[in-house]
Design a protein around this motif. Structure first.
Motif, PDB file in Angstrom:
ATOM      1  N   PRO A 164      41.764  39.099  44.579  1.00 23.24           N
ATOM      2  CA  PRO A 164      40.308  39.135  44.793  1.00 23.24           C
ATOM      3  C   PRO A 164      39.886  39.674  46.149  1.00 23.24           C
ATOM      4  N   SER A 165      40.578  39.330  47.238  1.00 23.68           N
ATOM      5  CA  SER A 165      40.139  39.757  48.564  1.00 23.68           C
ATOM      6  C   SER A 165      40.302  41.256  48.776  1.00 23.68           C
ATOM      7  N   LEU A 166      41.097  41.921  47.934  1.00 26.00           N
ATOM      8  CA  LEU A 166      41.258  43.372  48.013  1.00 26.00           C
ATOM      9  C   LEU A 166      40.435  44.097  46.956  1.00 26.00           C
ATOM     10  N   GLY A 167      39.743  43.356  46.114  1.00 23.86           N
ATOM     11  CA  GLY A 167      38.922  43.979  45.080  1.00 23.86           C
ATOM     12  C   GLY A 167      39.737  44.649  43.992  1.00 23.86           C
ATOM     13  N   ILE A 168      40.894  44.055  43.643  1.00 25.87           N
ATOM     14  CA  ILE A 168      41.787  44.658  42.654  1.00 25.87           C
ATOM     15  C   ILE A 168      41.882  43.764  41.432  1.00 25.87           C
ATOM     16  N   LYS A 169      41.717  44.360  40.273  1.00 26.60           N
ATOM     17  CA  LYS A 169      42.012  43.690  39.013  1.00 26.60           C
ATOM     18  C   LYS A 169      42.345  44.764  37.994  1.00 26.60           C
ATOM     19  N   ALA A 170      43.606  44.808  37.573  1.00 24.79           N
ATOM     20  CA  ALA A 170      44.044  45.836  36.626  1.00 24.79           C
ATOM     21  C   ALA A 170      44.917  45.191  35.571  1.00 24.79           C
ATOM     22  N   ASP A 171      44.695  45.554  34.322  1.00 20.06           N
ATOM     23  CA  ASP A 171      45.481  45.009  33.224  1.00 20.06           C
ATOM     24  C   ASP A 171      46.870  45.613  33.215  1.00 20.06           C
ATOM     25  N   ALA A 172      47.856  44.759  32.924  1.00 22.31           N
ATOM     26  CA  ALA A 172      49.238  45.207  32.721  1.00 22.31           C
ATOM     27  C   ALA A 172      49.510  45.166  31.227  1.00 22.31           C
ATOM     28  N   LEU A 173      49.524  46.338  30.606  1.00 23.71           N
ATOM     29  CA  LEU A 173      49.641  46.449  29.147  1.00 23.71           C
ATOM     30  C   LEU A 173      51.009  46.991  28.764  1.00 23.71           C
ATOM     31  N   PRO A 174      51.685  46.387  27.797  1.00 22.75           N
ATOM     32  CA  PRO A 174      52.975  46.951  27.350  1.00 22.75           C
ATOM     33  C   PRO A 174      52.786  48.322  26.720  1.00 22.75           C
ATOM     34  N   GLY A 175      53.603  49.279  27.146  1.00 14.58           N
ATOM     35  CA  GLY A 175      53.518  50.636  26.620  1.00 14.58           C
ATOM     36  C   GLY A 175      52.451  51.490  27.268  1.00 14.58           C
ATOM     37  N   ARG A 176      51.781  50.973  28.289  1.00 13.08           N
ATOM     38  CA  ARG A 176      50.721  51.742  28.949  1.00 13.08           C
ATOM     39  C   ARG A 176      50.877  51.594  30.465  1.00 13.08           C
ATOM     40  N   LEU A 177      50.581  52.667  31.185  1.00  8.75           N
ATOM     41  CA  LEU A 177      50.679  52.660  32.639  1.00  8.75           C
ATOM     42  C   LEU A 177      49.282  52.782  33.233  1.00  8.75           C
ATOM     43  N   ASN A 178      48.821  51.734  33.914  1.00 12.08           N
ATOM     44  CA  ASN A 178      47.521  51.758  34.577  1.00 12.08           C
ATOM     45  C   ASN A 178      47.707  52.025  36.068  1.00 12.08           C
ATOM     46  N   GLN A 179      46.750  52.717  36.637  1.00 11.37           N
ATOM     47  CA  GLN A 179      46.832  53.079  38.055  1.00 11.37           C
ATOM     48  C   GLN A 179      45.601  52.581  38.795  1.00 11.37           C
ATOM     49  N   THR A 180      45.832  52.038  39.966  1.00 11.76           N
ATOM     50  CA  THR A 180      44.742  51.657  40.858  1.00 11.76           C
ATOM     51  C   THR A 180      45.210  51.851  42.285  1.00 11.76           C
ATOM     52  N   SER A 181      44.301  51.790  43.219  1.00  9.23           N
ATOM     53  CA  SER A 181      44.671  51.989  44.622  1.00  9.23           C
ATOM     54  C   SER A 181      43.820  51.079  45.490  1.00  9.23           C
ATOM     55  N   PHE A 182      44.317  50.815  46.692  1.00 10.83           N
ATOM     56  CA  PHE A 182      43.587  49.976  47.641  1.00 10.83           C
ATOM     57  C   PHE A 182      44.024  50.328  49.053  1.00 10.83           C
ATOM     58  N   PHE A 183      43.235  49.858  49.996  1.00  8.75           N
ATOM     59  CA  PHE A 183      43.456  50.131  51.418  1.00  8.75           C
ATOM     60  C   PHE A 183      43.262  48.804  52.156  1.00  8.75           C
ATOM     61  N   ILE A 184      44.332  48.288  52.771  1.00  7.35           N
ATOM     62  CA  ILE A 184      44.257  47.016  53.490  1.00  7.35           C
ATOM     63  C   ILE A 184      43.861  47.304  54.933  1.00  7.35           C
ATOM     64  N   ASN A 185      42.753  46.737  55.393  1.00  9.91           N
ATOM     65  CA  ASN A 185      42.264  47.074  56.733  1.00  9.91           C
ATOM     66  C   ASN A 185      42.583  46.028  57.802  1.00  9.91           C
ATOM     67  N   ARG A 186      43.373  45.008  57.473  1.00 10.99           N
ATOM     68  CA  ARG A 186      43.741  44.025  58.497  1.00 10.99           C
ATOM     69  C   ARG A 186      45.041  43.333  58.099  1.00 10.99           C
ATOM     70  N   PRO A 187      45.773  42.781  59.073  1.00 14.02           N
ATOM     71  CA  PRO A 187      47.002  42.051  58.731  1.00 14.02           C
ATOM     72  C   PRO A 187      46.677  40.681  58.152  1.00 14.02           C
ATOM     73  N   GLY A 188      47.619  40.152  57.397  1.00 13.51           N
ATOM     74  CA  GLY A 188      47.414  38.829  56.813  1.00 13.51           C
ATOM     75  C   GLY A 188      48.190  38.677  55.518  1.00 13.51           C
ATOM     76  N   ILE A 189      47.987  37.543  54.869  1.00 18.02           N
ATOM     77  CA  ILE A 189      48.607  37.245  53.582  1.00 18.02           C
ATOM     78  C   ILE A 189      47.485  37.049  52.567  1.00 18.02           C
ATOM     79  N   PHE A 190      47.555  37.791  51.484  1.00 16.54           N
ATOM     80  CA  PHE A 190      46.498  37.782  50.479  1.00 16.54           C
ATOM     81  C   PHE A 190      47.084  37.338  49.139  1.00 16.54           C
ATOM     82  N   TYR A 191      46.389  36.397  48.505  1.00 21.43           N
ATOM     83  CA  TYR A 191      46.906  35.779  47.292  1.00 21.43           C
ATOM     84  C   TYR A 191      46.096  36.207  46.075  1.00 21.43           C
ATOM     85  N   GLY A 192      46.774  36.201  44.941  1.00 20.01           N
ATOM     86  CA  GLY A 192      46.132  36.470  43.668  1.00 20.01           C
ATOM     87  C   GLY A 192      46.910  35.810  42.553  1.00 20.01           C
ATOM     88  N   GLN A 193      46.424  35.936  41.344  1.00 19.62           N
ATOM     89  CA  GLN A 193      47.075  35.360  40.180  1.00 19.62           C
ATOM     90  C   GLN A 193      46.872  36.263  38.978  1.00 19.62           C
TER      91      GLN A 193
END
Length: 224
Positions: A164-193
């Motif tokens: 969430p803190s990077l604004g990323i949410k992309a589905d992982a689908l079997p048999g399909r390749l999804n692409q997304t990109s992001f740019f981290i502008n500060r150091p730290g540890i970022f969590y997701g699920q």
């Protein structure tokens, strides 16, 4: 990261998340103005004892309440479409990270470097220094202030790779390749699920990204 008392978005760690928060504030401002105006009109209709035939049926009023919503929709749709294209844009990535979802863990591969791939499981150790259900045994190590491209897929069922803190949410689908990109502008540890209900242990496949400077990232690459 999110806490129990957090009612809004997490603090943004990428330019795209900043734009998503700005768009949310813009949309909520417009919706709040519309809601207050409609509540005012409804209250005056209930309180007012006089009847104006021009207010019940009048072509000018019908023209106004047809055009005004269109104008509001334009103010919402233009930044929305612009942001939608920005989220899908992959502009000269410096590093490519391959992500594969499994039941119930993630696999990562740094395709720009040789033999750097690992699995990431939830850390079962209960400690005051660990965040419950969010810590993993192998974090994703990435350099800050670099464009990162992710290629996301799945080996079994549908998952969703979300930070969430990077604004990323992309589905992982079997048999399909999804692409997304992001740019981290500060150091730290970022969590997701995983944000897709993928089975019995859906809530036990967290994501942890550690952002470090370039020199430390090069040292980490050489040590692996």
């Amino acid at each position: 990261m999110a806490t129990w008392s957090n009612l809004m978005f997490q603090n943004s760690s990428s330019p795209l998340m900043e734009q998503l928060i700005f768009f949310y504030d813009n949309s909520m401002l417009i919706l709040t103005m519309i809601t207050i105006f409609l509540m005012y009109i409804m209250m005056t209709l209930f309180i007012n004892k006089f009847i104006n035939l021009s207010m019940i049926e009048h072509q000018n009023i019908e023209l106004i309440w047809t055009i005004l919503p269109g104008i509001f929709l334009i103010f919402i749709s233009i930044p929305s479409i612009h942001l939608l294209y920005l989220l899908d844009e992959s502009n000269h990535p410096s590093i490519t990270l391959k992500i594969i979802g499994h039941q119930w863990y993630w696999s990562y591969e740094y395709s720009d470097f040789k033999n750097i791939e690992f699995d990431s499981y939830m850390n079962n150790e209960q400690s005051l220094n660990n965040f419950r259900l969010l810590e993993v045994d192998n974090r994703i190590i990435l350099p800050m202030k670099f464009q990162i491209r992710t290629l996301i897929s799945s080996s079994d069922v549908i998952h969703a790779w979300t930070v969430p803190s990077l604004g990323i949410k992309a589905d992982a689908l079997p048999g399909r390749l999804n692409q997304t990109s992001f740019f981290i502008n500060r150091p730290g540890i970022f969590y997701g699920q995983c944000s897709e209900i993928c089975g019995a242990n859906h809530s036990f496949m967290p994501i942890s990204i550690e952002s470090i400077n370039l020199n430390n990232f090069i040292k980490w690459i050489n040590n692996n």
